[in-house]
Scaffold this motif. Structure first.
Motif, PDB file in Angstrom:
ATOM      1  N   SER A  24       0.802  -1.227   0.000  1.00 48.87           N
ATOM      2  CA  SER A  24       0.000   0.000   0.000  1.00 48.87           C
ATOM      3  C   SER A  24       0.831   1.271   0.000  1.00 48.87           C
ATOM      4  O   SER A  24       0.272   2.357  -0.177  1.00 48.87           O
ATOM      5  CB  SER A  24      -0.930   0.020   1.225  1.00 48.87           C
ATOM      6  N   GLN A  25       2.119   1.170   0.188  1.00 48.72           N
ATOM      7  CA  GLN A  25       2.970   2.355   0.248  1.00 48.72           C
ATOM      8  C   GLN A  25       3.704   2.531  -1.079  1.00 48.72           C
ATOM      9  O   GLN A  25       4.518   1.698  -1.461  1.00 48.72           O
ATOM     10  CB  GLN A  25       3.977   2.233   1.396  1.00 48.72           C
ATOM     11  N   GLY A  26       3.376   3.631  -1.781  1.00 48.65           N
ATOM     12  CA  GLY A  26       4.010   3.891  -3.065  1.00 48.65           C
ATOM     13  C   GLY A  26       4.661   5.252  -3.079  1.00 48.65           C
ATOM     14  O   GLY A  26       4.050   6.245  -3.483  1.00 48.65           O
ATOM     15  N   ASN A  27       5.894   5.347  -2.601  1.00 49.52           N
ATOM     16  CA  ASN A  27       6.576   6.626  -2.485  1.00 49.52           C
ATOM     17  C   ASN A  27       6.900   7.202  -3.859  1.00 49.52           C
ATOM     18  O   ASN A  27       7.094   6.480  -4.843  1.00 49.52           O
ATOM     19  CB  ASN A  27       7.856   6.473  -1.666  1.00 49.52           C
ATOM     20  N   LEU A  28       7.004   8.516  -3.917  1.00 46.67           N
ATOM     21  CA  LEU A  28       7.275   9.193  -5.181  1.00 46.67           C
ATOM     22  C   LEU A  28       8.576   8.722  -5.818  1.00 46.67           C
ATOM     23  O   LEU A  28       8.651   8.536  -7.033  1.00 46.67           O
ATOM     24  CB  LEU A  28       7.315  10.705  -4.972  1.00 46.67           C
TER      25      LEU A  28
END
Length: 282
Positions: A173-177
């Motif tokens: 669920s974590q999609g960093n730039l």
């Protein structure tokens, strides 16, 4: 005073959390269930600006921001089911989450708005929200903009298909730039965005995962958009707001998430209009 609390939510697919924003010294009016943007490919639940959080919490609203699984590891059927589960989790466990039972609203920015609209229209929610807040959202109502190369993104440095190999194939669920944004640029440059979150026949996408066959929503809708949005064309906003007789907030400019500028007068006007929409539905 704004306080936050992270809650672990049981989930068999991935480590799922929600963040609750509230002021314990205020008598709360309602809860806003929030879902972030990012084209279904990047972003995280903690993307709301401080100005938005403080303004809404000071107006006696609790905000609960949920994780959801990202594409391409998760396809739209899995993502939508997770969104509906989050909303129904609030309905079943509101006393655990906030200590009371309060009416709720749905709020999404960009892809989060799309997911809120789908969830409200799919018939899987235990109870309907009081209203939906859509910031630069969409329902894939207009042709060609999402499955053709984007003029705006084609002006950026070319991103190769190799970017996809850098994204985990496990549900997350974590999609960093710095790790995930390139997949969105690639998707929009090539016109392959849809293929990254939907892998069945295209006619089933239009039937099941757009708003083209949804003639009404179970609650009022508030839509905000900029006239020269670089990601979602203004024609999509026009179709969406007209279809559901939405309350509209329009600003000029060429920025998709125009409210990122917390000091802009347009952001203050947007939040004031949002609160007026919320208040009158209680």
């Amino acid at each position: 005073m704004l306080q936050t609390k992270d809650i672990a939510l049981g989930n068999t697919l991935y480590a799922k959390y929600a963040t609750i924003y509230f002021d314990p010294n205020i008598i709360h009016k309602a809860v806003i269930l929030y879902f972030h943007g990012g084209g279904l490919l990047y972003g995280n639940r903690n993307d709301l600006p401080e100005f938005h959080l403080n303004t809404l919490v000071n107006s006696a609203y609790i905000i609960i921001s949920f994780d959801y699984p990202l594409a391409p590891a998760a396809k739209i059927d899995v993502i939508l089911d997770d969104i509906c589960c989050s909303i129904n989790y609030y309905h079943k466990h509101s006393k655990f989450l906030i200590g009371s039972t309060l009416p709720y609203f749905l709020w999404g920015r960009s892809a989060g708005s799309y997911l809120c609209l789908l969830a409200a229209s799919c018939g899987k929610l235990i109870s309907a929200p009081r209203g939906i807040i859509s910031y630069y959202g969409y329902g894939f109502l207009c042709d060609n903009w999402f499955n053709h190369p984007s003029n705006y993104y084609c002006q950026l440095p070319r991103v190769s298909e190799a970017c996809l190999s850098k994204i985990s194939s496990k549900i997350h669920s974590q999609g960093n730039l710095d790790t995930h944004y390139s997949t969105y640029v690639y998707a929009r440059q090539t016109g392959n965005w849809l293929k990254l979150f939907f892998d069945d026949r295209e006619k089933y996408f239009y039937l099941n995962y757009t708003l083209r066959s949804c003639t009404s929503l179970p609650c009022p809708l508030f839509c905000a958009h900029s006239t020269n949005d670089t990601d979602v064309p203004f024609t999509e906003f026009t179709e969406l707001s007209q279809l559901y007789s939405a309350e509209k907030y329009i600003t000029s400019g060429k920025i998709h998430d125009f409210d990122r500028d917390e000091t802009a007068a347009s952001t203050l006007r947007l939040l004031n209009s949002t609160i007026q929409f919320l208040d009158k539905l209680l």
